[in-house]
Design a protein around this motif. Structure first.
Motif, PDB file in Angstrom:
ATOM      1  N   VAL A 146      23.670  16.339  32.534  1.00 22.72           N
ATOM      2  CA  VAL A 146      23.257  15.193  31.718  1.00 22.72           C
ATOM      3  C   VAL A 146      21.934  14.646  32.234  1.00 22.72           C
ATOM      4  CG1 VAL A 146      23.802  12.791  31.141  1.00 22.72           C
ATOM      5  CG2 VAL A 146      25.556  14.550  30.926  1.00 22.72           C
ATOM      6  N   GLU A 147      21.808  14.558  33.557  1.00 17.58           N
ATOM      7  CA  GLU A 147      20.563  14.079  34.156  1.00 17.58           C
ATOM      8  C   GLU A 147      19.398  15.001  33.816  1.00 17.58           C
ATOM      9  OE1 GLU A 147      17.898  11.776  36.283  1.00 17.58           O
ATOM     10  OE2 GLU A 147      19.981  11.311  35.758  1.00 17.58           O
ATOM     11  N   LYS A 148      19.664  16.310  33.797  1.00  9.18           N
ATOM     12  CA  LYS A 148      18.598  17.284  33.539  1.00  9.18           C
ATOM     13  C   LYS A 148      18.208  17.354  32.071  1.00  9.18           C
ATOM     14  CE  LYS A 148      17.663  22.251  33.486  1.00  9.18           C
ATOM     15  NZ  LYS A 148      18.180  23.609  33.742  1.00  9.18           N
ATOM     16  N   THR A 149      19.179  17.363  31.186  1.00 12.18           N
ATOM     17  CA  THR A 149      18.906  17.663  29.775  1.00 12.18           C
ATOM     18  C   THR A 149      18.797  16.441  28.875  1.00 12.18           C
ATOM     19  OG1 THR A 149      21.267  17.890  29.243  1.00 12.18           O
ATOM     20  CG2 THR A 149      20.119  19.868  30.030  1.00 12.18           C
ATOM     21  N   ARG A 150      19.328  15.282  29.318  1.00  9.18           N
ATOM     22  CA  ARG A 150      19.353  14.084  28.480  1.00  9.18           C
ATOM     23  C   ARG A 150      19.912  14.395  27.087  1.00  9.18           C
ATOM     24  NH1 ARG A 150      19.030  10.036  32.083  1.00  9.18           N
ATOM     25  NH2 ARG A 150      17.313  10.372  33.532  1.00  9.18           N
ATOM     26  N   PRO A 151      21.160  14.877  27.010  1.00  8.54           N
ATOM     27  CA  PRO A 151      21.704  15.334  25.730  1.00  8.54           C
ATOM     28  C   PRO A 151      21.999  14.188  24.774  1.00  8.54           C
ATOM     29  CG  PRO A 151      23.423  15.286  27.382  1.00  8.54           C
ATOM     30  CD  PRO A 151      22.143  14.952  28.098  1.00  8.54           C
ATOM     31  N   ALA A 152      22.145  14.552  23.507  1.00 11.64           N
ATOM     32  CA  ALA A 152      22.523  13.562  22.491  1.00 11.64           C
ATOM     33  C   ALA A 152      23.979  13.145  22.657  1.00 11.64           C
ATOM     34  CB  ALA A 152      22.303  14.140  21.099  1.00 11.64           C
ATOM     35  N   ALA A 153      24.801  14.036  23.207  1.00 15.99           N
ATOM     36  CA  ALA A 153      26.218  13.742  23.425  1.00 15.99           C
ATOM     37  C   ALA A 153      26.823  14.829  24.300  1.00 15.99           C
ATOM     38  CB  ALA A 153      26.973  13.652  22.093  1.00 15.99           C
ATOM     39  N   VAL A 154      28.003  14.553  24.826  1.00 19.33           N
ATOM     40  CA  VAL A 154      28.791  15.547  25.557  1.00 19.33           C
ATOM     41  C   VAL A 154      30.156  15.619  24.885  1.00 19.33           C
ATOM     42  CG1 VAL A 154      29.786  16.239  27.766  1.00 19.33           C
ATOM     43  CG2 VAL A 154      27.607  14.998  27.724  1.00 19.33           C
ATOM     44  N   LEU A 155      30.529  16.806  24.419  1.00 21.62           N
ATOM     45  CA  LEU A 155      31.826  16.997  23.774  1.00 21.62           C
ATOM     46  C   LEU A 155      32.739  17.783  24.705  1.00 21.62           C
ATOM     47  CD1 LEU A 155      30.826  17.894  20.090  1.00 21.62           C
ATOM     48  CD2 LEU A 155      31.153  15.649  21.143  1.00 21.62           C
ATOM     49  N   VAL A 156      33.987  17.325  24.804  1.00 20.31           N
ATOM     50  CA  VAL A 156      34.955  17.898  25.737  1.00 20.31           C
ATOM     51  C   VAL A 156      36.286  18.078  25.016  1.00 20.31           C
ATOM     52  CG1 VAL A 156      36.162  17.526  27.926  1.00 20.31           C
ATOM     53  CG2 VAL A 156      33.808  16.728  27.667  1.00 20.31           C
ATOM     54  N   PRO A 157      36.977  19.207  25.200  1.00 21.20           N
ATOM     55  CA  PRO A 157      38.306  19.358  24.593  1.00 21.20           C
ATOM     56  C   PRO A 157      39.276  18.325  25.179  1.00 21.20           C
ATOM     57  CG  PRO A 157      37.466  21.465  25.399  1.00 21.20           C
ATOM     58  CD  PRO A 157      36.569  20.408  25.952  1.00 21.20           C
ATOM     59  N   SER A 158      40.215  17.857  24.373  1.00 25.94           N
ATOM     60  CA  SER A 158      41.192  16.865  24.833  1.00 25.94           C
ATOM     61  C   SER A 158      42.394  17.552  25.474  1.00 25.94           C
ATOM     62  CB  SER A 158      41.661  15.985  23.674  1.00 25.94           C
ATOM     63  OG  SER A 158      40.783  14.926  23.440  1.00 25.94           O
ATOM     64  N   THR A 159      42.339  17.715  26.785  1.00 22.41           N
ATOM     65  CA  THR A 159      43.498  18.158  27.554  1.00 22.41           C
ATOM     66  C   THR A 159      43.658  17.183  28.713  1.00 22.41           C
ATOM     67  OG1 THR A 159      42.286  19.571  29.120  1.00 22.41           O
ATOM     68  CG2 THR A 159      42.939  20.567  27.011  1.00 22.41           C
ATOM     69  N   GLY A 160      44.753  17.281  29.428  1.00 21.87           N
ATOM     70  CA  GLY A 160      44.956  16.374  30.554  1.00 21.87           C
ATOM     71  C   GLY A 160      43.839  16.464  31.572  1.00 21.87           C
ATOM     72  N   GLU A 161      43.453  17.689  31.924  1.00 22.46           N
ATOM     73  CA  GLU A 161      42.401  17.893  32.919  1.00 22.46           C
ATOM     74  C   GLU A 161      41.039  17.454  32.404  1.00 22.46           C
ATOM     75  OE1 GLU A 161      40.261  21.471  35.522  1.00 22.46           O
ATOM     76  OE2 GLU A 161      41.793  21.943  34.030  1.00 22.46           O
ATOM     77  N   THR A 162      40.682  17.889  31.204  1.00 21.89           N
ATOM     78  CA  THR A 162      39.337  17.635  30.718  1.00 21.89           C
ATOM     79  C   THR A 162      39.105  16.167  30.365  1.00 21.89           C
ATOM     80  OG1 THR A 162      40.033  18.359  28.511  1.00 21.89           O
ATOM     81  CG2 THR A 162      38.934  19.984  29.911  1.00 21.89           C
ATOM     82  N   LYS A 163      40.161  15.450  29.988  1.00 22.05           N
ATOM     83  CA  LYS A 163      39.979  14.020  29.734  1.00 22.05           C
ATOM     84  C   LYS A 163      39.681  13.270  31.029  1.00 22.05           C
ATOM     85  CE  LYS A 163      43.659  13.470  26.996  1.00 22.05           C
ATOM     86  NZ  LYS A 163      44.634  12.825  26.070  1.00 22.05           N
ATOM     87  N   GLU A 164      40.255  13.723  32.128  1.00 22.96           N
ATOM     88  CA  GLU A 164      39.914  13.103  33.413  1.00 22.96           C
ATOM     89  C   GLU A 164      38.477  13.436  33.805  1.00 22.96           C
ATOM     90  OE1 GLU A 164      41.255  12.852  38.101  1.00 22.96           O
ATOM     91  OE2 GLU A 164      42.641  13.730  36.650  1.00 22.96           O
ATOM     92  N   ILE A 165      38.060  14.674  33.526  1.00 26.77           N
ATOM     93  CA  ILE A 165      36.663  15.042  33.786  1.00 26.77           C
ATOM     94  C   ILE A 165      35.724  14.140  32.986  1.00 26.77           C
ATOM     95  CG2 ILE A 165      34.930  16.849  33.454  1.00 26.77           C
ATOM     96  CD1 ILE A 165      37.165  18.896  33.976  1.00 26.77           C
ATOM     97  N   ALA A 166      36.052  13.929  31.711  1.00 25.70           N
ATOM     98  CA  ALA A 166      35.222  13.084  30.846  1.00 25.70           C
ATOM     99  C   ALA A 166      35.162  11.653  31.355  1.00 25.70           C
ATOM    100  CB  ALA A 166      35.758  13.127  29.415  1.00 25.70           C
ATOM    101  N   ALA A 167      36.301  11.139  31.820  1.00 24.23           N
ATOM    102  CA  ALA A 167      36.336   9.768  32.333  1.00 24.23           C
ATOM    103  C   ALA A 167      35.468   9.627  33.582  1.00 24.23           C
ATOM    104  CB  ALA A 167      37.779   9.365  32.639  1.00 24.23           C
ATOM    105  N   ARG A 168      35.547  10.593  34.477  1.00 22.42           N
ATOM    106  CA  ARG A 168      34.711  10.552  35.678  1.00 22.42           C
ATOM    107  C   ARG A 168      33.229  10.661  35.316  1.00 22.42           C
ATOM    108  NH1 ARG A 168      37.097  11.909  40.785  1.00 22.42           N
ATOM    109  NH2 ARG A 168      39.377  11.985  40.677  1.00 22.42           N
ATOM    110  N   LEU A 169      32.932  11.496  34.322  1.00 20.73           N
ATOM    111  CA  LEU A 169      31.549  11.652  33.886  1.00 20.73           C
ATOM    112  C   LEU A 169      31.018  10.336  33.320  1.00 20.73           C
ATOM    113  CD1 LEU A 169      29.059  13.393  33.229  1.00 20.73           C
ATOM    114  CD2 LEU A 169      30.183  14.013  31.080  1.00 20.73           C
TER     115      LEU A 169
END
Length: 316
Positions: free
Chosen positions: A81-104
């Motif tokens: 995110v720091e490198k690319t300055r994206p318009a958004a980050v999309l993540v699949p909704s699973t138990g693991e990936t939702k925690e990754i998204a929250a930390r991000l």
């Protein structure tokens, strides 16, 4: 156009269908760039075919990501995110990936929306809230929008391109490596699809009386996953990993068949965004019938075998 980062979910060396669905949604927002953490054969070709213009293949000289939980993966996305300055980050909704998204979201001081079922081109998301009693639209107003999306919320779209692979070397700080996996045991897998990503789910509840054979037979005839209500799980009739509901897994298949499930609000919270819902129950006043597209009042032990036989007959 700005990049849109899509975290690649992969199982047994294969990209999962929810990832391909996210690439279709990402194209509404900008130029999709897939983020691959781990090894997947022909990843750039597969991801490019479904819309990824770039595939970041992540590596670290000091970190084996399979040895750790979610924190190093969140660090990878934060640095991208720091490198690319994206318009958004999309993540699949699973138990693991939702925690990754929250930390991000915390790392990047950004807004987070979880369990979206649709994303518009301007970043507006649609969610099913309060156990499905309301449909909510929301939009991130601070930082980089980070959005987790439920499986089967969109259809993968083949565009026939080949994604360009780009190596991304990341440095993972020691603070992200304090929780380490010390041992693991592979889960016994069946030929059935994964429950959370399945296009068809057949679920059984208290009405099975503990006999899930009719449920499993119908599921196998349809190529479906098998699920269970909390009542069935608490009774010890089916493993907890297959529980659907507020305290279990959330599914959103194209077809959901509820067999012997009364339809308590806790169960409905885990399946009511399914596209088509069919219920079989002996009680014609069961709450599940308020939610369904098609309802059958009858004994599942008679109805399901008859349906299974008809499905197999039509499939030849």
């Amino acid at each position: 156009m700005s990049e849109v980062l899509v975290l690649v979910d992969h199982v047994d060396g294969k990209v999962t269908k929810p990832t391909l669905e996210l690439l279709a949604l990402a194209r509404r927002l900008g130029e999709p760039s897939a983020v691959l953490i781990g090894e997947v054969a022909d990843a750039a070709e597969t991801l490019g075919k479904y819309g990824a213009e770039k595939v970041y293949t992540v590596s670290s000289a000091e970190t084996d990501f399979t040895d750790y939980l979610v924190a190093p993966k969140a660090e990878v996305l934060a640095q991208l995110v720091e490198k690319t300055r994206p318009a958004a980050v999309l993540v699949p909704s699973t138990g693991e990936t939702k925690e990754i998204a929250a930390r991000l979201a915390v790392k990047t001081e950004s807004g987070l929306i979880t369990d979206a079922v649709d994303v518009d081109g301007d970043g507006t998301t649609t969610q099913s809230a309060f156990a499905g009693n309301y449909t909510v639209t929301a939009k991130v107003t601070k930082g980089t929008p980070i959005i987790t999306v439920k499986p089967n919320s969109s259809a993968p779209e083949e565009i026939g391109a080949t994604g360009t692979a780009e190596a991304f070397e990341v440095t993972v700080p020691d603070t992200a490596k304090t929780a380490r996996i010390t041992s693991s045991e592979p889960r016994t897998r069946s030929a059935r699809p994964d429950l959370e990503g399945a296009a068809i789910v057949v679920a059984g509840g208290r009405g099975t009386g503990g006999n899930f054979e009719p449920v499993e037979n119908l599921a196998d005839s349809l190529g479906a996953a098998v699920g269970a209500s909390r009542a069935a799980v608490d009774a010890g009739w089916y493993p907890h990993a297959f529980q659907i509901g507020q305290t279990g897994k959330t599914v959103s298949p194209q077809l959901y068949v509820a067999a012997g499930i009364s339809g308590a609000i806790q169960h409905r919270a885990g399946m009511q965004t399914s596209k088509t819902i069919v219920a079989v129950d002996k009680d014609d006043e069961a709450p599940i019938f308020e939610l369904v597209d098609f309802g059958v009042v009858g004994d599942l032990h008679s109805v399901l075998p008859a349906a299974t036989e008809e499905v197999r007959k039509r499939k030849g």
